[in-house]
Write an enzyme that holds these catalytic residues in place. Structure first.
Site, short mmCIF file in Angstrom:
data_model
loop_
_atom_site.label_atom_id
_atom_site.label_comp_id
_atom_site.label_asym_id
_atom_site.label_seq_id
_atom_site.Cartn_x
_atom_site.Cartn_y
_atom_site.Cartn_z
N TRP A 47 38.44 32.23 25.58
CA TRP A 47 38.33 31.83 26.99
C TRP A 47 38.32 30.31 27.05
O TRP A 47 37.63 29.66 26.26
CB TRP A 47 37.04 32.38 27.64
CG TRP A 47 36.87 31.77 29.00
CD1 TRP A 47 37.55 32.10 30.13
CD2 TRP A 47 36.00 30.67 29.35
NE1 TRP A 47 37.17 31.28 31.16
CE2 TRP A 47 36.23 30.41 30.72
CE3 TRP A 47 35.07 29.89 28.66
CZ2 TRP A 47 35.55 29.39 31.41
CZ3 TRP A 47 34.39 28.88 29.32
CH2 TRP A 47 34.64 28.64 30.69
N GLU A 49 40.74 36.06 27.76
CA GLU A 49 39.92 36.31 28.95
C GLU A 49 40.36 35.44 30.11
O GLU A 49 40.34 34.20 30.03
CB GLU A 49 38.44 36.02 28.60
CG GLU A 49 37.50 36.16 29.77
CD GLU A 49 36.04 35.83 29.40
OE1 GLU A 49 35.80 35.35 28.26
OE2 GLU A 49 35.16 36.04 30.24
N LYS A 51 40.23 34.09 34.25
CA LYS A 51 39.16 33.69 35.16
C LYS A 51 39.74 33.33 36.52
O LYS A 51 40.95 33.13 36.67
CB LYS A 51 38.40 32.50 34.56
CG LYS A 51 37.12 32.17 35.29
CD LYS A 51 36.18 31.34 34.44
CE LYS A 51 35.00 30.84 35.25
NZ LYS A 51 33.95 30.26 34.43
N ASP A 111 36.36 40.13 32.46
CA ASP A 111 34.96 39.76 32.74
C ASP A 111 34.69 40.16 34.19
O ASP A 111 35.45 39.79 35.10
CB ASP A 111 34.79 38.25 32.53
CG ASP A 111 33.36 37.78 32.72
OD1 ASP A 111 32.76 38.10 33.78
OD2 ASP A 111 32.82 37.08 31.84
N HIS A 150 34.90 37.58 36.99
CA HIS A 150 36.08 36.71 37.06
C HIS A 150 37.15 37.17 38.03
O HIS A 150 38.34 36.88 37.84
CB HIS A 150 36.68 36.53 35.66
CG HIS A 150 35.82 35.70 34.75
ND1 HIS A 150 36.23 35.25 33.52
CD2 HIS A 150 34.56 35.23 34.91
CE1 HIS A 150 35.27 34.55 32.96
NE2 HIS A 150 34.23 34.54 33.77
N HIS A 174 33.73 41.93 29.38
CA HIS A 174 32.52 41.14 29.46
C HIS A 174 31.79 41.67 30.68
O HIS A 174 32.20 41.39 31.81
CB HIS A 174 32.83 39.65 29.67
CG HIS A 174 32.92 38.88 28.40
ND1 HIS A 174 33.17 37.52 28.36
CD2 HIS A 174 32.75 39.27 27.11
CE1 HIS A 174 33.17 37.13 27.10
NE2 HIS A 174 32.93 38.16 26.33
N ASP A 177 30.52 33.65 40.10
CA ASP A 177 30.42 34.09 38.70
C ASP A 177 29.09 33.60 38.12
O ASP A 177 29.05 32.77 37.22
CB ASP A 177 31.62 33.49 37.94
CG ASP A 177 31.64 33.91 36.49
OD1 ASP A 177 31.09 34.98 36.17
OD2 ASP A 177 32.21 33.15 35.68
N ASP A 184 26.68 35.12 36.48
CA ASP A 184 26.19 35.67 35.20
C ASP A 184 24.74 36.12 35.24
O ASP A 184 23.97 35.85 34.32
CB ASP A 184 26.44 34.66 34.06
CG ASP A 184 27.92 34.50 33.76
OD1 ASP A 184 28.56 35.49 33.43
OD2 ASP A 184 28.43 33.36 33.89
N ASP A 193 28.11 39.73 28.99
CA ASP A 193 28.22 38.28 29.19
C ASP A 193 27.41 37.86 30.40
O ASP A 193 27.94 37.71 31.50
CB ASP A 193 29.69 37.86 29.33
CG ASP A 193 29.84 36.35 29.43
OD1 ASP A 193 28.85 35.63 29.14
OD2 ASP A 193 30.93 35.88 29.80
C1 RNT Z 1 32.99 31.96 31.22
C2 RNT Z 1 33.39 33.16 30.44
C3 RNT Z 1 33.03 33.14 28.98
C4 RNT Z 1 31.64 32.63 28.70
C5 RNT Z 1 31.12 32.97 27.31
C6 RNT Z 1 29.96 32.13 26.94
O1 RNT Z 1 33.21 32.09 32.56
O2 RNT Z 1 32.88 34.30 31.04
O3 RNT Z 1 33.25 34.39 28.45
O4 RNT Z 1 30.71 33.13 29.60
O5 RNT Z 1 32.13 32.92 26.40
ZN ZN Z 2 33.08 36.13 29.97
#
Ligand code: RNT
Ligand code: ZN
Length: 409
Positions: free
Chosen positions: A178, A219, A221, A252, A255, A279, A287, A289, A319
């Site tokens: 990523w 990955e 985004k 993810d 994302h 993720h 986003d 997390d 994640d």
């Molecule tokens: C960031 C991505 C990525 C990170 C990790 C730490 O938006 O989701 O995957 O969160 O690799």
């Molecule tokens: Zn991620």
């Protein structure tokens, strides 16, 4: 109600709880090391930069390899089932000054030992953020070739490291790429950075490794903080790049646009790819997390994995990173939630429901899907914990560790 009674109730609708418990135990969940230290790593103490951000300053975060390992071990001991651990390149352990261009496999020997001791396998990620040469928000797509080459080397040596880990541990290591690359404001060219990213990736992936050691994923985004107007590696870019280059796509859950659902995308990818990586995160308005909770989308994702018989095709990684609560509790509750969602899905009469759909019997489908929601699956979960020797209420142990270890840091 006892587990025995729950088992009987499920048997009446044709579900074998023993089989569900057996399958649940084997589904690996890859647990992100970065929840333990707010994505800091051991390279510097600058914190995460590059479009991602942790918020909160809960006391006791790990700042050294031994602290992180000790906390991680504590969390792993409270989590049932099959676990993997997910590392980033910035978590390499060495006395040398780490140069990201040259990630060395041996930086992860201590992690391999840790993994062996704790009966887990390792997944890996190159770290294209929190670095001077990533501070302009561009890495593999940067207009300056010197910057691109630096990061190409990072990608290459990271893959070499992941393949080494995979070989050593006798289980393929997922190496997920990523990058934060994007622009704050409307670009003059959207194409040029994407063409540069494509070329950089071609170089990184020109080296082939056996699939028994290494699975490569990319990955996508939507946007990052300070990079709101344009993301070089968006979903379309990576879907096509992965398809043309036989790589795995990683989705993810934070994302995508808020009304888009990863649960709806998994089956599309399964039509064309052997494997899909995830993720699992929880975006709150962005986003963000957040720690994953047992919500509708998590259950829907689990159902997609289970009812498509894809437990060995969907690679589940977590994640999220929340710095505002006890980090060990965050690890445990989030991972357990993923497992609870999988168990819930395993306890659905999936074939019956699919037949209702094919028969266009949408009334029954709605009625029974709703009725099954109150089946006693909590009893089956409690039985899983019991058999795995894990306490249902893990907080007394976490609080004790907090008092004795975390708060003394
Ligand atoms: C960031 C991505 C990525 C990170 C990790 C730490 O938006 O989701 O995957 O969160 O690799
Ligand atoms: Zn991620």
């Amino acid at each position: 109600m006892s587990y025995k009674e729950a088992k009987e109730a499920y048997a009446k609708i044709g579900i074998d709880t023993e089989q569900a418990l057996k399958v649940l135990k084997t589904i690996p969940i890859s647990i992100q090391c970065w929840q333990g230290d707010d994505v800091n790593g051991f390279e510097n103490k600058l914190g995460a930069t590059g479009g991602i951000q942790t918020t909160g300053n809960y006391p006791g975060k790990a700042t050294t390899p031994s602290e992180l390992m000790s906390d991680f071990k504590f969390a792993l001991d409270l989590i049932p089932g099959t676990k993997r651990i997910n590392l980033h390149a910035i978590y390499g352990i060495t006395d040398e000054e780490m140069d990201r261009q040259f990630v060395k496999p041996e930086y992860f020997d201590k992690w391999l030992e840790f993994a062996k001791e704790n009966d887990v396998k390792i997944d890996f990620n190159p770290t294209f953020f929190s670095h001077k040469l990533a501070s302009e928000g561009m890495t593999l797509s940067h207009p300056d070739k010197k910057v691109r080459d630096y990061w190409i080397n990072h990608g290459k040596t990271s893959r070499e490291t992941a393949a080494y880990i995979g070989k050593k541990q006798n289980s393929p290591c997922l190496c997920n790429l990523w990058i934060p690359d994007g622009l704050k404001d409307t670009p003059a060219s959207r194409l040029n950075p994407r063409m540069r990213l494509k070329e950089s990736l071609d170089e990184i992936y020109s080296i082939k490794y056996p699939k028994e050691y290494l699975i490569d994923s990319v990955e996508s985004k939507l946007f990052g903080i300070g990079l709101e107007s344009y993301t070089v590696g968006n979903n379309e870019f990576y879907q096509l790049y992965a398809a043309k280059n036989d790589l795995c796509c990683l989705l993810d859950t934070g994302h995508f646009h808020p009304t888009e659902k990863v649960s709806d995308k998994i089956s599309s990818l399964l039509c064309f790819n052997d494997k899909v990586a995830l993720h699992v995160s929880r975006p709150v308005r962005w986003d963000s997390d957040h720690v994953i909770v047992l919500n509708d989308e998590l259950v829907e994702i689990a159902k997609e994995i289970v009812r498509n018989n894809a437990t060995d095709r969907v690679i589940i990684g977590l994640d999220y990173f929340d710095a505002s609560i006890n980090r060990i509790a965050a690890w445990v509750i989030g991972t357990r939630n993923m497992q609870k969602a999988l168990l819930y899905a395993l306890l659905q009469p999936n074939e019956k429901l699919i037949k209702m759909q094919d028969d266009r019997n949408f009334t029954d489908l709605l009625v029974y899907s709703e009725e099954y929601k109150t089946m006693p699956w909590g009893e089956v979960w409690a039985e899983f914990l019991k058999r795995e020797n894990k306490p249902q209420d893990f907080m007394p142990e976490v609080r004790k560790y907090e008092q004795e270890v975390l708060l003394k840091r």
